[in-house]
Design an enzyme around this catalytic site. Structure first.
Site, mmCIF file in Angstrom:
data_model
loop_
_atom_site.group_PDB
_atom_site.id
_atom_site.type_symbol
_atom_site.label_atom_id
_atom_site.label_comp_id
_atom_site.label_asym_id
_atom_site.label_seq_id
_atom_site.Cartn_x
_atom_site.Cartn_y
_atom_site.Cartn_z
ATOM 1 N N GLU A 122 19.551 28.888 9.863
ATOM 2 C CA GLU A 122 19.324 27.976 8.397
ATOM 3 C C GLU A 122 18.750 26.757 8.712
ATOM 4 O O GLU A 122 19.126 25.946 9.742
ATOM 5 C CB GLU A 122 20.469 27.653 7.688
ATOM 6 C CG GLU A 122 20.172 26.877 6.276
ATOM 7 C CD GLU A 122 21.663 26.565 5.753
ATOM 8 O OE1 GLU A 122 22.580 27.447 5.734
ATOM 9 O OE2 GLU A 122 21.925 25.534 5.191
ATOM 10 N N GLU A 127 18.978 17.556 2.393
ATOM 11 C CA GLU A 127 20.193 17.554 1.542
ATOM 12 C C GLU A 127 20.556 16.265 1.312
ATOM 13 O O GLU A 127 20.566 15.392 1.751
ATOM 14 C CB GLU A 127 21.200 18.288 2.334
ATOM 15 C CG GLU A 127 21.212 19.923 2.034
ATOM 16 C CD GLU A 127 22.416 20.502 2.785
ATOM 17 O OE1 GLU A 127 23.206 20.835 2.128
ATOM 18 O OE2 GLU A 127 22.654 20.367 4.001
#
Length: 244
Positions: A122, A127
């Protein structure tokens, strides 16, 4: 590093249209399962939650009953419409604000060659959680390096205008390393240590995800302010380059 003069733009969306996101480039993931993080939103295919307007992609989370959840939002994916191995992936965006927002710009493997999460990898290009309004994060997850065992490769950057100004969030992805960039400047690097796919599964194709979660294990760690909704992430462009 990649040199712009030798790069070739191979995929992009400038959002210079009105309505639902371009279906030749974007699909949706729908539902309210909690998405592995106890998230509070139901992801839809509605104009209320994802639309192009005024040259921007709007990803909007709303406080409303939907699919057994108290919030609605959108999770756009380029899977099977934009899948890449190596290159620069760049997204210029302005982030939402308030306790409980959890927007992300990230990538997952198209084919899961090395097994389920986190074995096939990932890449979290960006974020952000609303209770830390001056911080953004870039992270990598693999079988050897992931948050479930406390070994993820991550780095934060402090910036005081994440929700009031547009910034470019990007990666330069090579066979030997992945660089994370904010406005063209590297702030984090993850290197291929040569120990195989447990550490480096990033020799396969990945697709892009743009979403805004509400609450959840990280986004809701300090609670959710019910008075702030709707909140939106605004995306100016998505551009993918190949070449050096």
């Amino acid at each position: 590093m990649l040199f712009r003069s030798k790069r070739k733009l191979v995929w992009s969306d400038e959002f210079n249209y009105v309505g639902l996101p371009d279906s030749t480039k974007w699909g949706y993931e729908i539902g309210g399962s909690g998405w592995g993080n106890n998230e509070l939103q139901y992801y839809t295919r509605s104009l209320n939650n994802a639309r192009a307007e005024n040259g921007k992609l709007i990803v909007e989370a709303r406080r409303e009953k939907m699919g057994g959840k108290d919030y609605s939002s959108a999770r756009l994916v380029s899977k099977f419409k934009g899948d890449w191995t190596y290159g620069r992936i760049a997204v210029r965006a302005k982030l939402p604000k308030g306790k409980g927002v959890w927007p992300a710009i990230w990538m997952l493997p198209t084919d899961w060659k090395y097994g389920g999460w986190p074995a096939s990898g990932e890449i979290d290009i960006m974020e952000f959680v609303g209770y830390m309004p001056d911080s953004l994060f870039g992270s990598i997850h693999t079988k050897s390096y992931n948050h479930a065992i406390g070994t993820q490769s991550t780095k934060g950057v402090y910036l005081n205008d994440l929700s009031t100004a547009y910034h470019e969030y990007a990666i330069d992805w090579f066979p030997h390393q992945i660089n994370f960039l904010l406005d063209g400047k590297i702030f984090h690097t993850f290197k291929n240590n040569g120990k195989g796919p447990d550490a480096w599964p990033f020799d396969q194709r990945f697709y892009l995800i743009i979403n805004m979660a509400v609450g959840g294990n990280w986004g809701g760690k300090m609670g959710v302010d019910t008075s702030i909704w709707p909140q939106r992430m605004e995306v100016d462009y998505v551009r993918v380059y190949e070449g050096i």
